[in-house]
Motif scaffolding. Structure first.
Motif, PDB file in Angstrom:
ATOM      1  N   ALA A 136       0.827  -1.210   0.000  1.00 52.77           N
ATOM      2  CA  ALA A 136       0.000   0.000   0.000  1.00 52.77           C
ATOM      3  C   ALA A 136       0.862   1.260   0.000  1.00 52.77           C
ATOM      4  O   ALA A 136       0.549   2.235  -0.696  1.00 52.77           O
ATOM      5  CB  ALA A 136      -0.924   0.000   1.210  1.00 52.77           C
ATOM      6  N   GLY A 137       1.947   1.249   0.777  1.00 47.52           N
ATOM      7  CA  GLY A 137       2.833   2.411   0.810  1.00 47.52           C
ATOM      8  C   GLY A 137       3.485   2.677  -0.529  1.00 47.52           C
ATOM      9  O   GLY A 137       3.597   3.833  -0.970  1.00 47.52           O
ATOM     10  N   TYR A 138       3.896   1.611  -1.193  1.00 44.02           N
ATOM     11  CA  TYR A 138       4.476   1.746  -2.536  1.00 44.02           C
ATOM     12  C   TYR A 138       3.455   2.302  -3.517  1.00 44.02           C
ATOM     13  O   TYR A 138       3.708   3.266  -4.244  1.00 44.02           O
ATOM     14  CB  TYR A 138       4.984   0.379  -2.996  1.00 44.02           C
ATOM     15  CG  TYR A 138       5.191   0.277  -4.493  1.00 44.02           C
ATOM     16  CD1 TYR A 138       6.361   0.765  -5.082  1.00 44.02           C
ATOM     17  CD2 TYR A 138       4.219  -0.283  -5.322  1.00 44.02           C
ATOM     18  CE1 TYR A 138       6.544   0.685  -6.458  1.00 44.02           C
ATOM     19  CE2 TYR A 138       4.399  -0.365  -6.689  1.00 44.02           C
ATOM     20  CZ  TYR A 138       5.560   0.119  -7.251  1.00 44.02           C
ATOM     21  OH  TYR A 138       5.731   0.046  -8.603  1.00 44.02           O
ATOM     22  N   LYS A 139       2.278   1.689  -3.532  1.00 41.25           N
ATOM     23  CA  LYS A 139       1.265   2.080  -4.517  1.00 41.25           C
ATOM     24  C   LYS A 139       0.763   3.498  -4.261  1.00 41.25           C
ATOM     25  O   LYS A 139       0.385   4.204  -5.207  1.00 41.25           O
ATOM     26  CB  LYS A 139       0.093   1.097  -4.478  1.00 41.25           C
ATOM     27  CG  LYS A 139      -0.902   1.276  -5.620  1.00 41.25           C
ATOM     28  CD  LYS A 139      -0.239   1.061  -6.985  1.00 41.25           C
ATOM     29  CE  LYS A 139      -1.246   1.165  -8.117  1.00 41.25           C
ATOM     30  NZ  LYS A 139      -0.618   0.938  -9.440  1.00 41.25           N
ATOM     31  N   ALA A 140       0.770   3.931  -3.002  1.00 40.09           N
ATOM     32  CA  ALA A 140       0.330   5.291  -2.683  1.00 40.09           C
ATOM     33  C   ALA A 140       1.179   6.321  -3.421  1.00 40.09           C
ATOM     34  O   ALA A 140       0.659   7.302  -3.972  1.00 40.09           O
ATOM     35  CB  ALA A 140       0.398   5.529  -1.178  1.00 40.09           C
ATOM     36  N   ILE A 141       2.481   6.100  -3.439  1.00 40.36           N
ATOM     37  CA  ILE A 141       3.377   7.042  -4.124  1.00 40.36           C
ATOM     38  C   ILE A 141       3.208   6.954  -5.634  1.00 40.36           C
ATOM     39  O   ILE A 141       3.231   7.980  -6.339  1.00 40.36           O
ATOM     40  CB  ILE A 141       4.842   6.776  -3.721  1.00 40.36           C
ATOM     41  CG1 ILE A 141       5.048   7.083  -2.238  1.00 40.36           C
ATOM     42  CG2 ILE A 141       5.796   7.614  -4.570  1.00 40.36           C
ATOM     43  CD1 ILE A 141       4.764   8.524  -1.843  1.00 40.36           C
ATOM     44  N   GLY A 318      -9.018  22.727  -5.046  1.00 40.78           N
ATOM     45  CA  GLY A 318      -7.962  22.546  -6.048  1.00 40.78           C
ATOM     46  C   GLY A 318      -7.002  21.417  -5.737  1.00 40.78           C
ATOM     47  O   GLY A 318      -6.041  21.197  -6.466  1.00 40.78           O
ATOM     48  N   VAL A 319      -7.270  20.683  -4.655  1.00 41.54           N
ATOM     49  CA  VAL A 319      -6.403  19.580  -4.237  1.00 41.54           C
ATOM     50  C   VAL A 319      -7.086  18.250  -4.557  1.00 41.54           C
ATOM     51  O   VAL A 319      -8.255  18.046  -4.221  1.00 41.54           O
ATOM     52  CB  VAL A 319      -6.104  19.657  -2.721  1.00 41.54           C
ATOM     53  CG1 VAL A 319      -5.257  18.462  -2.274  1.00 41.54           C
ATOM     54  CG2 VAL A 319      -5.409  20.976  -2.388  1.00 41.54           C
ATOM     55  N   THR A 320      -6.364  17.359  -5.195  1.00 34.62           N
ATOM     56  CA  THR A 320      -6.890  16.039  -5.509  1.00 34.62           C
ATOM     57  C   THR A 320      -6.721  15.119  -4.305  1.00 34.62           C
ATOM     58  O   THR A 320      -5.611  14.950  -3.804  1.00 34.62           O
ATOM     59  CB  THR A 320      -6.170  15.434  -6.725  1.00 34.62           C
ATOM     60  OG1 THR A 320      -6.365  16.274  -7.859  1.00 34.62           O
ATOM     61  CG2 THR A 320      -6.696  14.038  -7.047  1.00 34.62           C
ATOM     62  N   ILE A 321      -7.829  14.529  -3.844  1.00 34.42           N
ATOM     63  CA  ILE A 321      -7.803  13.635  -2.681  1.00 34.42           C
ATOM     64  C   ILE A 321      -8.216  12.246  -3.133  1.00 34.42           C
ATOM     65  O   ILE A 321      -9.347  12.039  -3.584  1.00 34.42           O
ATOM     66  CB  ILE A 321      -8.743  14.133  -1.571  1.00 34.42           C
ATOM     67  CG1 ILE A 321      -8.414  15.582  -1.194  1.00 34.42           C
ATOM     68  CG2 ILE A 321      -8.646  13.232  -0.340  1.00 34.42           C
ATOM     69  CD1 ILE A 321      -9.398  16.200  -0.212  1.00 34.42           C
ATOM     70  N   VAL A 322      -7.298  11.300  -3.023  1.00 34.54           N
ATOM     71  CA  VAL A 322      -7.533   9.931  -3.476  1.00 34.54           C
ATOM     72  C   VAL A 322      -7.948   9.079  -2.282  1.00 34.54           C
ATOM     73  O   VAL A 322      -7.209   8.963  -1.297  1.00 34.54           O
ATOM     74  CB  VAL A 322      -6.276   9.344  -4.135  1.00 34.54           C
ATOM     75  CG1 VAL A 322      -6.522   7.901  -4.582  1.00 34.54           C
ATOM     76  CG2 VAL A 322      -5.857  10.203  -5.332  1.00 34.54           C
ATOM     77  N   GLY A 323      -9.134   8.472  -2.375  1.00 35.27           N
ATOM     78  CA  GLY A 323      -9.679   7.681  -1.274  1.00 35.27           C
ATOM     79  C   GLY A 323      -9.773   6.196  -1.570  1.00 35.27           C
ATOM     80  O   GLY A 323     -10.730   5.541  -1.137  1.00 35.27           O
ATOM     81  N   GLU A 324      -8.809   5.656  -2.294  1.00 33.66           N
ATOM     82  CA  GLU A 324      -8.808   4.212  -2.569  1.00 33.66           C
ATOM     83  C   GLU A 324      -8.777   3.440  -1.244  1.00 33.66           C
ATOM     84  O   GLU A 324      -7.975   3.742  -0.360  1.00 33.66           O
ATOM     85  CB  GLU A 324      -7.582   3.819  -3.399  1.00 33.66           C
ATOM     86  CG  GLU A 324      -7.622   4.296  -4.836  1.00 33.66           C
ATOM     87  CD  GLU A 324      -8.573   3.475  -5.699  1.00 33.66           C
ATOM     88  OE1 GLU A 324      -9.030   2.417  -5.218  1.00 33.66           O
ATOM     89  OE2 GLU A 324      -8.845   3.891  -6.834  1.00 33.66           O
ATOM     90  N   THR A 325      -9.639   2.449  -1.104  1.00 36.79           N
ATOM     91  CA  THR A 325      -9.741   1.725   0.160  1.00 36.79           C
ATOM     92  C   THR A 325      -8.997   0.391   0.168  1.00 36.79           C
ATOM     93  O   THR A 325      -8.916  -0.258   1.214  1.00 36.79           O
ATOM     94  CB  THR A 325     -11.221   1.457   0.500  1.00 36.79           C
ATOM     95  OG1 THR A 325     -11.808   0.709  -0.575  1.00 36.79           O
ATOM     96  CG2 THR A 325     -11.979   2.762   0.699  1.00 36.79           C
ATOM     97  N   ASN A 326      -8.458  -0.026  -0.954  1.00 32.09           N
ATOM     98  CA  ASN A 326      -7.772  -1.318  -1.019  1.00 32.09           C
ATOM     99  C   ASN A 326      -6.592  -1.210  -1.981  1.00 32.09           C
ATOM    100  O   ASN A 326      -6.602  -1.790  -3.073  1.00 32.09           O
ATOM    101  CB  ASN A 326      -8.739  -2.413  -1.468  1.00 32.09           C
ATOM    102  CG  ASN A 326      -8.169  -3.811  -1.301  1.00 32.09           C
ATOM    103  OD1 ASN A 326      -6.999  -3.987  -0.939  1.00 32.09           O
ATOM    104  ND2 ASN A 326      -8.973  -4.827  -1.570  1.00 32.09           N
ATOM    105  N   LEU A 327      -5.589  -0.479  -1.582  1.00 27.62           N
ATOM    106  CA  LEU A 327      -4.428  -0.273  -2.456  1.00 27.62           C
ATOM    107  C   LEU A 327      -3.696  -1.574  -2.794  1.00 27.62           C
ATOM    108  O   LEU A 327      -3.245  -1.736  -3.932  1.00 27.62           O
ATOM    109  CB  LEU A 327      -3.461   0.727  -1.824  1.00 27.62           C
ATOM    110  CG  LEU A 327      -3.919   2.188  -1.837  1.00 27.62           C
ATOM    111  CD1 LEU A 327      -2.916   3.068  -1.103  1.00 27.62           C
ATOM    112  CD2 LEU A 327      -4.114   2.691  -3.245  1.00 27.62           C
ATOM    113  N   PRO A 328      -3.546  -2.529  -1.865  1.00 28.87           N
ATOM    114  CA  PRO A 328      -2.870  -3.773  -2.257  1.00 28.87           C
ATOM    115  C   PRO A 328      -3.552  -4.485  -3.423  1.00 28.87           C
ATOM    116  O   PRO A 328      -2.883  -5.144  -4.222  1.00 28.87           O
ATOM    117  CB  PRO A 328      -2.930  -4.615  -0.973  1.00 28.87           C
ATOM    118  CG  PRO A 328      -2.965  -3.617   0.123  1.00 28.87           C
ATOM    119  CD  PRO A 328      -3.813  -2.493  -0.420  1.00 28.87           C
TER     120      PRO A 328
END
Length: 381
Positions: A136-141, A318-328
């Motif tokens: 998840a940490g990898y995919k977040a970036i 103006g800020v993009t907020i990504v709320g993905e709940t299952n990044l893995p």
């Protein structure tokens, strides 16, 4: 023993609990592996790959009716009807979902929740939370780099110099540390914040700057130590000072990745609506706590930011907020490979050489993971 691997049916779930690699190892131990057709397709593991290592391809009922069923997520009510009383299910069953555990118990199943494993050295190889948080940490970036409309690294070109992106990581557990490492590889300038002073050295070893908020009382110091690898709720006095320091960094940031979770409680608010409004247009927030925050946004569940919408990407101020709940699940092949190895190592504790299931309550890992047995909920957080 007959081991079944159903296809995951939860929305957006692309992982699989057994890969061809681990299926081969289980087959070598004398077990019969029955994979529901298509169970591994979204994780880059087609039926042919399982068949090649000797696994049987079956339907949903054939996989769910085995003596031992291996899953990623807890079975739904419909899936429970396919499972036979007295069988065992192993997966991420959510120890905090009392109703879900009661349904599993009512179906007469022995249930092991792998998330409940103690965070000890011996349990590291079966720590599903860490293996999946790392991804998840990898995919977040990677998501942040995709959404951010500028470069991450500093570039000196004939057309001028491009400044490096400024990244702020909030929460430096496994996911946060991987986010730091990945952002560093991409050339960003990184700052990180966490309530635990012990992570400062790890943050700095990865090339990031630690946002230090001094502790003024013994209560603050004790809370900062955390428990079981997680932070504990901090006193309001320290949180107020941290908020001021974090707000300064967030206002200057191009990317914010928030990862703070407290088991069994709503995720703490780290990035307020006011902080979002202070950020530069085009900035990006990746909220790894999406879906686990206090009820916000007209009934939708936020995360570390109250403006997060679980399962959606929104633009606020103006800020993009990504709320993905299952990044893995967005890195399904490697996420499944790591998860399947976690499962395989756990099975070593509950399967005998003769191929039978044993529940050794003297084993601290087995005892911690056992949620249901004999029609009752043995443990719920």
């Amino acid at each position: 023993m007959h081991i079944g691997v159903p296809r995951e049916t939860a929305a957006g779930e692309t992982r699989v609990a057994v890969t061809p690699e681990t299926a081969k190892k289980l087959q070598a131990q004398g077990h019969t592996i029955r994979i529901e057709s298509g169970a591994g397709v979204t994780a880059s593991a087609p039926d042919a790959a399982y068949a090649a290592v000797g696994a049987e391809i079956t339907d949903a009922a054939g996989a769910a009716s085995c003596d031992l069923v291996l899953r990623v997520r807890a079975p739904s009510e419909a899936e429970l009807t396919l499972m036979k009383p007295g069988s065992t299910v192993v997966g991420m069953l959510n120890p905090f979902d009392r109703e879900g555990l009661e349904r599993i118990a009512a179906a007469g199943l022995t249930g092991f929740a792998l998330e409940a494993a103690p965070r000890t050295t011996r349990a590291q190889s079966m720590d599903v939370l860490s293996s999946q948080a790392n991804i998840a940490g990898y995919k977040a970036i990677i998501l942040a780099a995709d959404r951010y409309q500028k470069f991450f690294p500093m570039l000196m070109t004939a057309a001028g110099t491009v400044k490096a992106a400024r990244v702020v990581i909030l929460g430096v557990g496994v996911a946060g540390l991987q986010a730091i490492a990945t952002a560093k590889r991409l050339g960003a300038v990184i700052e990180a914040s966490d309530v635990r002073p012990s992570v400062k050295e790890q943050v700095e070893s990865l090339g990031a700057k630690f946002i230090d908020v001094p502790y003024e009382t013994q209560e603050e110091k004790d809370a900062a130590v955390g428990v079981g690898g997680y932070a504990r709720p901090m006193p309001p006095s320290w949180l107020a000072r941290q908020k001021v320091e974090v707000a300064k960094r967030v206002a200057q940031a191009d990317i914010v990745v928030s990862t703070a979770l407290i088991p069994g409680r709503p995720a703490p608010t780290l990035v307020t609506a006011e902080m979002v409004a202070s950020m530069k247009p085009g900035s990006v927030i990746i909220d790894l706590a999406a879906g686990r925050g206090p009820d916000m946004n007209g009934g939708m569940t936020g995360g570390n930011c109250p403006l997060t919408e679980a399962g959606a990407t929104v633009v606020r101020h103006g800020v993009t907020i990504v709320g993905e709940t299952n990044l893995p699940a967005l890195v399904a092949a490697d996420a499944s490979a790591l998860y399947a190895r976690n499962v395989l190592d756990f099975l070593k504790l509950v399967l005998t050489k003769e191929g039978t299931l044993t529940v050794n309550m003297d084993d601290d890992i087995v005892a911690a993971c056992l949620m249901t047995q004999g029609g009752t909920v043995k443990k719920a957080a």
